[in-house]
Design a protein around this motif. Structure first.
Motif, short mmCIF file in Angstrom:
data_model
loop_
_atom_site.label_atom_id
_atom_site.label_comp_id
_atom_site.label_asym_id
_atom_site.label_seq_id
_atom_site.Cartn_x
_atom_site.Cartn_y
_atom_site.Cartn_z
N LEU A 229 0.86 -1.18 0.00
CA LEU A 229 0.00 0.00 0.00
C LEU A 229 0.90 1.23 0.00
O LEU A 229 1.84 1.30 0.79
N TYR A 230 0.61 2.18 -0.87
CA TYR A 230 1.39 3.42 -0.91
C TYR A 230 0.53 4.59 -0.45
O TYR A 230 -0.62 4.73 -0.88
N ILE A 231 1.09 5.43 0.41
CA ILE A 231 0.39 6.62 0.89
C ILE A 231 1.18 7.86 0.46
O ILE A 231 2.40 7.92 0.64
N GLY A 232 0.48 8.84 -0.10
CA GLY A 232 1.13 10.07 -0.51
C GLY A 232 0.08 11.15 -0.72
O GLY A 232 -1.05 11.03 -0.23
N CYS A 233 0.44 12.19 -1.46
CA CYS A 233 -0.50 13.29 -1.65
C CYS A 233 -0.49 13.76 -3.11
O CYS A 233 0.57 13.98 -3.69
N LYS B 69 -0.51 15.52 5.01
CA LYS B 69 -0.86 15.99 6.36
C LYS B 69 -1.11 14.81 7.30
O LYS B 69 -1.64 13.78 6.91
N MET B 70 -0.75 15.06 8.55
CA MET B 70 -0.94 14.09 9.62
C MET B 70 -2.39 13.63 9.74
O MET B 70 -2.65 12.46 10.05
N GLU B 71 -3.34 14.54 9.51
CA GLU B 71 -4.77 14.18 9.65
C GLU B 71 -5.11 13.00 8.75
O GLU B 71 -5.97 12.18 9.08
N HIS B 72 -4.47 12.96 7.57
CA HIS B 72 -4.75 11.86 6.65
C HIS B 72 -4.25 10.54 7.24
O HIS B 72 -4.99 9.56 7.30
N LEU B 73 -3.01 10.56 7.72
CA LEU B 73 -2.42 9.32 8.26
C LEU B 73 -3.22 8.82 9.46
O LEU B 73 -3.42 7.62 9.63
N LYS B 74 -3.69 9.76 10.29
CA LYS B 74 -4.37 9.38 11.53
C LYS B 74 -5.87 9.22 11.35
O LYS B 74 -6.57 8.93 12.32
N SER B 75 -6.38 9.41 10.14
CA SER B 75 -7.81 9.19 9.91
C SER B 75 -8.07 7.70 10.14
O SER B 75 -7.21 6.86 9.87
N PRO B 76 -9.26 7.35 10.70
CA PRO B 76 -9.49 5.96 11.11
C PRO B 76 -9.19 4.94 10.02
O PRO B 76 -8.54 3.93 10.27
N LYS B 77 -9.63 5.22 8.79
CA LYS B 77 -9.43 4.24 7.70
C LYS B 77 -7.93 4.00 7.43
O LYS B 77 -7.48 2.86 7.33
N ILE B 78 -7.16 5.08 7.35
CA ILE B 78 -5.75 4.95 7.01
C ILE B 78 -4.96 4.36 8.18
O ILE B 78 -4.12 3.48 8.00
N TRP B 79 -5.23 4.86 9.39
CA TRP B 79 -4.46 4.37 10.54
C TRP B 79 -4.72 2.88 10.77
O TRP B 79 -3.83 2.14 11.20
N ASP B 80 -5.95 2.44 10.46
CA ASP B 80 -6.26 1.02 10.57
C ASP B 80 -5.36 0.22 9.62
O ASP B 80 -4.82 -0.84 9.97
N LEU B 81 -5.19 0.73 8.40
CA LEU B 81 -4.31 0.06 7.42
C LEU B 81 -2.87 0.06 7.92
O LEU B 81 -2.14 -0.93 7.78
N CYS C 2 6.42 16.10 5.96
CA CYS C 2 5.63 15.91 7.18
C CYS C 2 6.37 14.94 8.12
O CYS C 2 6.11 13.74 8.11
N VAL C 3 7.26 15.49 8.93
CA VAL C 3 8.07 14.67 9.84
C VAL C 3 7.20 13.90 10.84
O VAL C 3 7.47 12.72 11.12
N PRO C 4 6.13 14.53 11.39
CA PRO C 4 5.31 13.77 12.35
C PRO C 4 4.75 12.48 11.76
O PRO C 4 4.61 11.48 12.48
N ALA C 5 4.44 12.48 10.47
CA ALA C 5 3.92 11.26 9.84
C ALA C 5 5.00 10.18 9.81
O ALA C 5 4.74 9.01 10.07
N VAL C 6 6.24 10.59 9.50
CA VAL C 6 7.35 9.64 9.48
C VAL C 6 7.55 9.06 10.88
O VAL C 6 7.69 7.84 11.05
N MET C 7 7.53 9.94 11.87
CA MET C 7 7.77 9.51 13.26
C MET C 7 6.65 8.59 13.74
O MET C 7 6.90 7.65 14.51
N ALA C 8 5.43 8.86 13.31
CA ALA C 8 4.30 8.02 13.73
C ALA C 8 4.50 6.58 13.24
O ALA C 8 4.25 5.62 13.98
N LEU C 9 4.98 6.42 12.01
CA LEU C 9 5.24 5.07 11.48
C LEU C 9 6.42 4.43 12.21
O LEU C 9 6.38 3.24 12.55
N ALA C 10 7.45 5.23 12.44
CA ALA C 10 8.64 4.73 13.13
C ALA C 10 8.27 4.22 14.53
O ALA C 10 8.68 3.13 14.95
#
Ligand code: ADP
Ligand code: MG
Ligand code: MG
Length: 320
Positions: free
Chosen positions: A56-60, A116-128, A145-153
């Protein structure tokens, strides 16, 4: 074209205002449209090898025809994408002017800069995200978006069986995004880069490691502090046609894997070789292959990509 847009024959730059007409200009001439984005190339590459629906690829992207073209290119490659759609910026594009063996790349990041972080943390995406077992982040994203990288890390580190892979992406990341890169380093289970990125990283670190050889730099990276101590860090540095250097945390010597050269007339375009290598290597890791075989898979996929225009893979599919 080079003169008109003040481009060097062999270069890679970010577009300025004066470059904006370049894209329509290119589209009005003999051209090819190819899906790009370094990490997206790697995702397509890994999916090329792995069983259906593995990646799965995530981007903008923006709301335009180019986003549709990316979607259909990824669909054709069997790659699932979940894009954040930005309503202010167009989809990012890279204009490439080819003159003989030279190529000048001019990138307009546009929407690619708007993740944006909101996308990564949206229920559908974060579930994935939570369902995934391997995370791969391109160093380029540290400019976005460093916070998104850190969230995955952190998600990877919180689960000892999950793996976090980072790519150094370009020398300017280590140079100008040093702190951001350093924030991610304790989470690197695998880190992939090429020889110039390794040198730029060492230069930015300063001290003992500055100016050292690739094997020494790789050893140094492998030994950095690590959050998940249950898994040893592996550093993979490619060097074009020179051997691939691998350093494993705690080992006394690096491992070196020679590159099988391909005949000059078979080389079509080395652009994206590193992205393809990362795709093949990561596919090997995901399949539980040995380090040696994973490197060989990376080199194999890179060879396939070099024989195509841009970061593409041959169709019908070849198997490793
Ligand atoms: P990048 O594209 O990031 O600069 P490299 O140039 O190191 O990455 O290339 C990545 C990998 O692609 C190499 O390790 C090698 O396996 C393969 N590769 C690159 N150039 C060639 C070539 N001319 N012939 C065969 N393989 C190549
Ligand atoms: Mg290279
Ligand atoms: Mg590269």
């Amino acid at each position: 074209m080079l003169q008109k847009y003040s481009l060097k024959p062999n270069d890679a730059i970010l577009a300025e205002e004066s470059h904006m007409p370049l894209y329509d200009d290119l589209l009005s001439r003999k051209h090819a449209l190819i899906a790009g984005g370094a990490a997206q190339n790697t995702a397509r590459g890994a999916q090329y090898i792995l069983p259906a629906d593995s990646v799965l690829y995530i981007g903008c992207v923006g709301q335009d025809e180019y986003a549709e073209k990316l979607r259909s290119a990824c669909a054709a490659a069997g790659l699932r994408v979940e894009y954040r759609v930005d309503d202010t910026q167009p989809t990012g594009r890279c204009g490439v002017v080819i003159t003989g063996n030279n190529r000048s790349l001019c990138t307009h990041l546009a929407a690619a800069n708007e993740y944006k972080m909101e996308h990564l943390k949206s229920p559908k995406i974060w579930d994935l995200v939570q369902k995934a077992k391997f995370y791969y982040v391109g160093g380029f994203h540290l400019t976005v978006c460093v916070p998104a990288v850190m969230a995955l890390a952190e998600e990877a580190a919180a689960h000892p069986d999950k793996v976090f892979v980072m790519n150094l992406s370009a020398p300017f990341i280590a140079q100008f995004f040093k702190q951001q890169l350093e924030d991610t380093s304790p989470y690197w289970d695998y880190v992939i880069g090429n020889e110039t990125e390794a040198a730029a990283w060492a230069e930015a670190q300063g001290g003992d490691v500055k100016g050292k050889s690739v094997p020494e730099i790789a050893m140094h990276m492998a030994g950095l502090k690590k959050v998940n101590e249950g898994r040893k860090r592996t550093v993979v540095i490619t060097q074009g046609t020179e051997s691939t250097v691998v350093a494993v945390q705690g080992e006394e010597k690096v491992r070196e894997y020679p590159v099988r050269t391909i005949a000059k007339e078979e080389i079509y375009d080395t652009n994206g070789a590193g992205d393809a290598f990362a795709g093949g290597f990561v596919a090997g890791i995901v399949e539980g292959k040995s380090l040696e075989e994973s490197v060989d898979m990376g080199q194999w996929l890179a060879r396939l990509s070099i024989k195509e225009l841009g970061p593409q893979f041959p169709s019908p599919k070849q198997t490793y």
